[in-house]
Design an enzyme around this catalytic site. Structure first.
Site, PDB file in Angstrom:
ATOM      1  N   ASN A  12       1.000  -1.264  -0.266  1.00 12.87           N
ATOM      2  CA  ASN A  12       0.114   0.118  -0.117  1.00 12.87           C
ATOM      3  C   ASN A  12       0.791   1.165   0.140  1.00 12.87           C
ATOM      4  OD1 ASN A  12       0.650   0.692   2.741  1.00 12.87           O
ATOM      5  ND2 ASN A  12      -0.574  -0.871   3.312  1.00 12.87           N
TER       6      ASN A  12
ATOM      7  N   ASP B 230      -4.504  -6.165   5.724  1.00 13.87           N
ATOM      8  CA  ASP B 230      -5.976  -6.820   5.455  1.00 13.87           C
ATOM      9  C   ASP B 230      -5.781  -8.341   5.500  1.00 13.87           C
ATOM     10  OD1 ASP B 230      -6.603  -4.925   7.604  1.00 13.87           O
ATOM     11  OD2 ASP B 230      -7.479  -4.372   5.763  1.00 13.87           O
TER      12      ASP B 230
ATOM     13  N   LYS C 201       8.687 -17.994 -10.054  1.00 11.80           N
ATOM     14  CA  LYS C 201       7.266 -16.727 -11.180  1.00 11.80           C
ATOM     15  C   LYS C 201       6.750 -17.252 -11.453  1.00 11.80           C
ATOM     16  CE  LYS C 201       8.468 -13.433 -13.602  1.00 11.80           C
ATOM     17  NZ  LYS C 201       8.329 -12.761 -15.155  1.00 11.80           N
TER      18      LYS C 201
ATOM     19  N   PHE D 161      -4.020   3.014  15.131  1.00 11.86           N
ATOM     20  CA  PHE D 161      -4.378   3.872  13.761  1.00 11.86           C
ATOM     21  C   PHE D 161      -5.762   3.491  12.885  1.00 11.86           C
ATOM     22  CE2 PHE D 161      -1.823   8.334  13.096  1.00 11.86           C
ATOM     23  CZ  PHE D 161      -0.954   7.368  14.137  1.00 11.86           C
TER      24      PHE D 161
ATOM     25  N   LYS E  62     -13.467   0.263  16.529  1.00  8.40           N
ATOM     26  CA  LYS E  62     -12.040   0.522  16.413  1.00  8.40           C
ATOM     27  C   LYS E  62     -11.635  -0.024  17.620  1.00  8.40           C
ATOM     28  CE  LYS E  62     -10.962   0.794  12.387  1.00  8.40           C
ATOM     29  NZ  LYS E  62     -10.649   1.425  10.617  1.00  8.40           N
TER      30      LYS E  62
ATOM     31  N   LYS F  26     -11.096  -3.716  19.346  1.00  9.27           N
ATOM     32  CA  LYS F  26      -9.253  -4.013  19.689  1.00  9.27           C
ATOM     33  C   LYS F  26      -8.893  -3.640  20.531  1.00  9.27           C
ATOM     34  CE  LYS F  26      -8.808  -3.071  14.385  1.00  9.27           C
ATOM     35  NZ  LYS F  26      -7.860  -3.372  13.118  1.00  9.27           N
TER      36      LYS F  26
HETATM   37  N1  CTP Z   1      -3.972  -2.906  12.051  1.00  5.44           N
HETATM   38  C1  CTP Z   1      -2.837  -3.955  12.767  1.00  5.44           C
HETATM   39  N2  CTP Z   1      -3.106  -5.531  12.303  1.00  5.44           N
HETATM   40  C2  CTP Z   1      -3.550  -6.226  10.897  1.00  5.44           C
HETATM   41  C3  CTP Z   1      -4.598  -4.420   9.657  1.00  5.44           C
HETATM   42  C4  CTP Z   1      -4.471  -3.551  10.880  1.00  5.44           C
HETATM   43  O1  CTP Z   1      -2.469  -4.199  13.821  1.00  5.44           O
HETATM   44  N3  CTP Z   1      -3.584  -6.965  10.570  1.00  5.44           N
HETATM   45  C5  CTP Z   1      -3.944  -1.869  12.793  1.00  5.44           C
HETATM   46  C6  CTP Z   1      -3.024  -0.724  12.015  1.00  5.44           C
HETATM   47  O2  CTP Z   1      -1.715  -0.660  12.196  1.00  5.44           O
HETATM   48  C7  CTP Z   1      -3.636   0.348  12.425  1.00  5.44           C
HETATM   49  C8  CTP Z   1      -5.031  -0.648  12.622  1.00  5.44           C
HETATM   50  O3  CTP Z   1      -4.876  -1.754  13.148  1.00  5.44           O
HETATM   51  O4  CTP Z   1      -3.484   0.936  13.946  1.00  5.44           O
HETATM   52  C9  CTP Z   1      -5.954   0.330  11.319  1.00  5.44           C
HETATM   53  O5  CTP Z   1      -6.912  -0.983  11.539  1.00  5.44           O
HETATM   54  P1  CTP Z   1      -7.567  -1.412  10.678  1.00  5.44           P
HETATM   55  O6  CTP Z   1      -9.253  -2.588  11.391  1.00  5.44           O
HETATM   56  O7  CTP Z   1      -7.079  -1.943   9.944  1.00  5.44           O
HETATM   57  O8  CTP Z   1      -8.503  -0.538   9.845  1.00  5.44           O
HETATM   58  P2  CTP Z   1      -8.638   0.023   8.096  1.00  5.44           P
HETATM   59  O9  CTP Z   1      -7.574  -1.062   7.367  1.00  5.44           O
HETATM   60  O10 CTP Z   1      -9.354   0.928   7.766  1.00  5.44           O
HETATM   61  O11 CTP Z   1     -10.385  -1.306   8.878  1.00  5.44           O
HETATM   62  P3  CTP Z   1     -11.572  -0.908   7.765  1.00  5.44           P
HETATM   63  O12 CTP Z   1     -10.864  -2.019   6.675  1.00  5.44           O
HETATM   64  O13 CTP Z   1     -12.157  -2.435   9.085  1.00  5.44           O
HETATM   65  O14 CTP Z   1     -11.708   0.395   7.487  1.00  5.44           O
END
Ligand code: CTP
Length: 405
Positions: free
Chosen positions: A209, A278, A288, A323, A337, A341
């Site tokens: 990303n 995620d 490859k 975050f 969140k 969490k």
């Molecule tokens: N985070 C994490 N491990 C993951 C995904 C996210 O620790 N596998 C943490 C990130 O470091 C950040 C927070 O979760 O502190 C972000 O939350 P997240 O739910 O991933 O946010 P988004 O991706 O924006 O989620 P959503 O798809 O639910 O909006």
């Protein structure tokens, strides 16, 4: 905050020495009593008279130029200093301090100084990245020396890269931060994650990303200036991590999970600024992947939510900050969140607003706790946003454990 403080300003021989004039002037205007020590090489770039006029104190260059028989100058200067700033610091000055050399006025004074030292490096990007320079900075950081990162931009040598002396206002802000907030995280262990993760498809391809790591790096730098012992777990980043912190590279979500869960039990404060994937490819091809057909459908599986795992592991004395990147319903998603969490604070980036989010040097942070919005920070540099977030976290750290014990 600097009123009446004695600051030693060490100026070494790089082209950025000319910026020491502005820095000296700002420190003096902020109320500090500034004593300047220049290396011989620095005097080739800027005259002692300039810095004497701006600091209103005699400038020291030669160790043997003892003007006051009642004192030994380098010891006297070191004894009376509340803080030392070396700006610009050349690779040579950094090496001398790391190696314990004392062959001129600045290096001997630094060996005698027991106060905190802040280094603002400036040099060509290849010099800055040279393993010897990196090792010297790490060594100094392990001794508690603080750093203000050089900026990226046009270097005098013609390169456009990292190595430019931090702006005088950033250096002054770092000094102010130390005087104002210097001891606030002393004795505390801070764990910060930064950057995006990479999830491999095959040996040459991966999913990632836009995260640059800048926000997490700013938090790590600010916390180390506040006295914390900082461990930074970094995924894929587009800028160099700050000096002065312990760096652990963990490129994928799985590696980050392993590193962070191992470190978490020791941490007083954990800030999860990393943009963790995620989902990751269900299967990683050993070789490859060869193209075939018009379409390719990738099957992805969920990664473990690291923040949620930490939330489950959290002990009463620990503070956990998450975050969230959002484009709508900021409060609703933040609170969701936070509860899900088990975080103490959630910092939301409204990533669809100008100046906020990935890659830039500024950010908008809306900070929530279990009662709702704590503070809506205006558009700030990531450095300043990091300081403000840490100010809030520091306040909570005082209470943490007391409420829950
Ligand atoms: N985070 C994490 N491990 C993951 C995904 C996210 O620790 N596998 C943490 C990130 O470091 C950040 C927070 O979760 O502190 C972000 O939350 P997240 O739910 O991933 O946010 P988004 O991706 O924006 O989620 P959503 O798809 O639910 O909006």
């Amino acid at each position: 905050m600097m009123q009446g403080k004695t600051i030693l300003l060490g100026v070494t021989g790089g082209i950025a020495a000319y910026k020491a004039a502005a820095l000296c002037s700002r420190l003096t205007q902020a109320g500090a009593n500034v004593h300047v020590i220049m290396t011989e090489a620095a005097t080739k770039f800027i005259t002692p008279l300039t810095l004497q006029t701006l600091s209103r104190n005699a400038v020291h260059v030669d160790t043997f130029d003892e003007r006051d028989p009642s004192v030994v100058s380098h010891i006297d200067l070191a004894d009376h200093a509340d803080f030392v700033v070396i700006a610009p610091a050349t690779a040579n000055a950094i090496a001398k301090l790391a190696g314990g050399f004392g062959d001129d006025m600045l290096s001997t004074t630094l060996l005698a100084a027991t106060c905190p030292i802040l280094i603002a490096p400036a040099m060509n990007v290849h010099m800055y990245e040279h393993p010897a320079v990196v090792r010297n900075m790490e060594l100094l950081a392990s001794r508690g020396v603080m750093f203000v990162e050089p900026g990226t931009g046009q270097l005098a040598c013609g390169y456009v890269a990292k190595g430019r002396l931090a702006e005088p206002e950033d250096i002054v802000a770092a000094v102010e931060q130390w005087f104002g907030r210097g001891g606030l995280l002393k004795g505390k262990k801070l764990l910060v994650t930064a950057g995006g993760t990479i999830e491999r498809l095959d040996p040459v391809r991966y999913l990632t990303n836009d995260s640059s790591g800048k926000m997490g790096f700013a938090i790590a730098e600010a916390a180390s200036l506040m006295g914390a012992e900082v461990t930074l777990v970094a995924g894929r980043v587009s800028v160099k991590p700050p000096a002065g912190v312990r760096l652990i590279e963990a490129p994928s979500a799985a590696e980050m999970l392993e590193a962070v869960t191992a470190l978490f039990p020791e941490a007083d404060l954990t800030v999860k600024a990393a943009a963790v994937a995620d989902y990751r490819p269900l299967a990683v091809s050993e070789h490859k992947m060869k193209k075939s057909g018009d379409k390719l459908i990738l099957e992805l599986e969920r990664t473990t939510d690291i923040l949620q795992t930490l939330g489950e592991m959290k002990q009463p004395h620990q503070l956990l900050v998450g975050f969230a990147a959002e484009t709508e319903n900021l409060e609703q998603y933040a609170m969701d969140k936070l509860w899900r969490k088990n975080c103490d604070l959630v910092a939301v980036n409204p990533v669809n607003r100008p100046g906020a989010g990935f890659n830039g040097d500024t950010n908008l942070l809306f900070i929530y706790d279990s009662n709702g919005l704590v503070e809506e920070l205006p558009l700030l540099s990531k450095r300043e946003a990091a300081r403000r977030l840490l100010d809030i976290a520091v306040e909570r750290l005082k209470d943490v454990g007391r409420d829950r014990a």
